[in-house]
Motif scaffolding. Structure first.
Motif, PDB file in Angstrom:
ATOM      1  N   PRO A 226     -24.590  -7.382   3.533  1.00  0.00           N
ATOM      2  CA  PRO A 226     -25.104  -8.016   2.318  1.00  0.00           C
ATOM      3  C   PRO A 226     -26.304  -7.267   1.760  1.00  0.00           C
ATOM      4  O   PRO A 226     -27.097  -6.680   2.506  1.00  0.00           O
ATOM      5  CB  PRO A 226     -25.505  -9.422   2.794  1.00  0.00           C
ATOM      6  CG  PRO A 226     -24.755  -9.642   4.056  1.00  0.00           C
ATOM      7  CD  PRO A 226     -24.586  -8.294   4.690  1.00  0.00           C
ATOM      8  N   GLY A 324     -23.146  -9.979  -1.560  1.00  0.00           N
ATOM      9  CA  GLY A 324     -24.204 -10.835  -1.027  1.00  0.00           C
ATOM     10  C   GLY A 324     -25.336 -11.073  -1.997  1.00  0.00           C
ATOM     11  O   GLY A 324     -26.472 -11.350  -1.580  1.00  0.00           O
ATOM     12  N   GLU A 370     -31.837 -15.304  -0.226  1.00  0.00           N
ATOM     13  CA  GLU A 370     -31.037 -14.755   0.868  1.00  0.00           C
ATOM     14  C   GLU A 370     -29.958 -15.737   1.309  1.00  0.00           C
ATOM     15  O   GLU A 370     -28.824 -15.342   1.605  1.00  0.00           O
ATOM     16  CB  GLU A 370     -31.945 -14.417   2.061  1.00  0.00           C
ATOM     17  CG  GLU A 370     -32.757 -13.149   1.867  1.00  0.00           C
ATOM     18  CD  GLU A 370     -33.557 -12.802   3.116  1.00  0.00           C
ATOM     19  OE1 GLU A 370     -34.038 -13.740   3.788  1.00  0.00           O
ATOM     20  OE2 GLU A 370     -33.695 -11.600   3.405  1.00  0.00           O
ATOM     21  N   ARG A 374     -26.023 -14.879   1.135  1.00  0.00           N
ATOM     22  CA  ARG A 374     -25.225 -14.823   2.364  1.00  0.00           C
ATOM     23  C   ARG A 374     -24.059 -15.798   2.309  1.00  0.00           C
ATOM     24  O   ARG A 374     -22.945 -15.481   2.769  1.00  0.00           O
ATOM     25  CB  ARG A 374     -26.116 -15.146   3.569  1.00  0.00           C
ATOM     26  CG  ARG A 374     -25.392 -15.024   4.911  1.00  0.00           C
ATOM     27  CD  ARG A 374     -25.137 -13.577   5.250  1.00  0.00           C
ATOM     28  NE  ARG A 374     -24.019 -13.405   6.174  1.00  0.00           N
ATOM     29  CZ  ARG A 374     -23.914 -12.380   6.997  1.00  0.00           C
ATOM     30  NH1 ARG A 374     -24.835 -11.428   7.009  1.00  0.00           N
ATOM     31  NH2 ARG A 374     -22.877 -12.272   7.796  1.00  0.00           N
ATOM     32  N   TYR A 377     -21.394 -14.306   0.154  1.00  0.00           N
ATOM     33  CA  TYR A 377     -20.824 -13.152   0.870  1.00  0.00           C
ATOM     34  C   TYR A 377     -19.813 -13.612   1.921  1.00  0.00           C
ATOM     35  O   TYR A 377     -18.679 -13.121   1.967  1.00  0.00           O
ATOM     36  CB  TYR A 377     -21.966 -12.380   1.516  1.00  0.00           C
ATOM     37  CG  TYR A 377     -21.561 -11.188   2.351  1.00  0.00           C
ATOM     38  CD1 TYR A 377     -21.423  -9.927   1.766  1.00  0.00           C
ATOM     39  CD2 TYR A 377     -21.357 -11.301   3.732  1.00  0.00           C
ATOM     40  CE1 TYR A 377     -21.078  -8.812   2.541  1.00  0.00           C
ATOM     41  CE2 TYR A 377     -21.008 -10.196   4.499  1.00  0.00           C
ATOM     42  CZ  TYR A 377     -20.864  -8.960   3.898  1.00  0.00           C
ATOM     43  OH  TYR A 377     -20.522  -7.865   4.662  1.00  0.00           O
ATOM     44  N   ASP A 378     -20.214 -14.556   2.751  1.00  0.00           N
ATOM     45  CA  ASP A 378     -19.324 -15.034   3.813  1.00  0.00           C
ATOM     46  C   ASP A 378     -18.063 -15.671   3.229  1.00  0.00           C
ATOM     47  O   ASP A 378     -16.951 -15.462   3.729  1.00  0.00           O
ATOM     48  CB  ASP A 378     -20.054 -16.053   4.694  1.00  0.00           C
ATOM     49  CG  ASP A 378     -21.130 -15.409   5.559  1.00  0.00           C
ATOM     50  OD1 ASP A 378     -21.099 -14.170   5.735  1.00  0.00           O
ATOM     51  OD2 ASP A 378     -22.009 -16.142   6.056  1.00  0.00           O
TER      52      ASP A 378
END
Length: 406
Positions: A226, A324, A370, A374, A377-378
């Motif tokens: 990320p 990310g 963040e 994240r 992204y996941d």
């Protein structure tokens, strides 16, 4: 299996052309025989494949054709294009599927008519709303807001809602009349939507006999760690600088939030001057190649997509999630559901300065930025939108049409 893909452009100049070309390539690699019919060159290298046959109609983009009268005539009905496509489709074996991606820039509604007259099964990917709306975006450019009128009603025809002028709107109305007429000739066509939001929005305006499917567009993304968004500072806008994209609202909101703003893309000088007035420190980066656009996304604190219109996508939101990078967007967009469900950003109720400012202020917190990045992204990498995934979904959507053809 065999498919004729119809697209005004033979190379990538926007999202619709990119999807048409990439899906042609992916289908060919999956064993489908492809005929790619286009009108405006050059022809992309991605169409260089043993199972792709390119058929070029030597046309021009409508508003680059001689006089305005000639351009209007071609936009409403391109007779040579109709003859070209009719002849091409008449040569195809029974069971061939016709897939329309884009026809408003060169082929005109003659492409729909040729498809209907061929008797072959027809699919139409709705990258926009030209299938039922004269201006294509279901947006009132004079009011600066989404349209509320019934397409092609008396109220619609009388409305001066076009970006250019009312005369231009009347040309589009004439084109839509021919388009609607051609649509009625299609027997149980398949409308492919790029998001569930776009499907639900368009459904009331489409033929009752039509089939519908959702096939999300593909993106090109290699899995990398990320982006380090906590060390990034600026908000990013990526795309055309136009009224309906909400870029002026973003400029005002970013200035009020005290967040630097970087804009990748371009627009006319008037709108760029207004952006600079609203956010004097905004940075204009111009258009960049696709690989550089990914690096622009990774360098941003967040990507902002503040569209005023009922946008079917956009892909930039998904590209940010894959890197990310948190996203701020409006709920009247196709990607809003994916962002909301994943927790990959902040979905605001509308493209209003106060709402966007609040979202940007929230993302000024390193930890929250963040966390959002994240989460997106996941979620993306659990089910990435690869070309192979797109082709699998497309073949599944084709299933009922293939059964009819058989």
């Amino acid at each position: 299996m065999r498919s004729v893909i119809i697209s005004d452009f033979g190379s990538v100049n926007g999202g619709a052309a990119k999807v048409a070309i990439e899906s042609a390539r992916g289908l060919a690699e999956a064993g489908v025989e492809i005929v790619f019919a286009c009108a405006i060159g050059p022809v992309s290298e991605r169409l260089d494949h043993p199972r792709i046959q390119v058929e070029m109609f030597r046309g021009e983009e409508i508003w680059k054709v001689g006089s305005k009268l000639a351009a209007a005539r071609q936009g409403i009905w391109n007779a040579p294009a109709h003859a070209f496509l009719s002849a091409l489709l008449s040569r195809q074996p029974a069971g061939t599927l016709v897939h329309l991606h884009q026809w408003t820039k060169a082929f005109s509604p003659a492409a729909i008519a040729a498809a209907g007259e061929s008797g072959l099964p027809v699919a139409i990917t709705m990258h926009d709303y030209f299938s039922f709306c004269p201006v294509g975006g279901y947006f009132d450019f004079k009011a600066g807001a989404p349209c509320t009128r019934e397409p092609m009603s008396v109220s619609c025809i009388a409305s001066n809602c076009d970006r250019a002028s009312y005369v231009h709107k009347l040309v589009r109305v004439a084109r839509q009349w021919r388009s609607d007429e051609a649509m009625r000739s299609l027997k149980a066509p398949l409308f492919i939507h790029v998001s569930d939001f776009a499907r639900r929005f368009a459904e009331p305006f489409l033929p009752k006999s039509a089939r519908r499917a959702v096939v999300e567009n593909m993106i090109e993304a290699s899995r990398r760690p990320p982006a380090d968004v906590a060390n990034n500072r600026h908000a990013l806008f990526l795309g055309r600088f136009t009224q309906e994209k909400g870029v002026l609202v973003l400029a005002q909101a970013a200035r009020e939030a005290g967040m630097p703003l970087r804009l990748v893309g371009d627009g006319d000088d008037t709108i760029k001057a207004e952006i600079a007035r609203l956010h004097p420190n905004a940075v204009f980066a111009g258009w960049v190649p696709p690989e550089a656009a990914i690096e622009e996304i990774r360098a941003a604190r967040c990507l902002v997509a503040p569209s005023l219109w009922y946008e079917t996508g956009p892909l930039t939101v998904i590209e940010a999630m894959a890197q990310g990078v948190p996203v701020v967007l409006c709920r009247n967009m196709g990607a809003a559901q994916r962002v909301s469900e994943s927790g990959g950003g902040i979905v605001v109720a509308a493209a209003e300065t106060s709402l966007l400012r609040g979202a940007l202020e929230a993302l000024s917190d390193d930890t929250r930025a963040e966390q959002f990045g994240r989460a997106g992204y996941d979620a993306y990498w659990r089910n990435p939108l690869t070309l192979e995934h797109h082709v699998q979904c497309l073949l599944a959507a084709y299933g009922p049409l293939r059964a009819i053809a058989a």
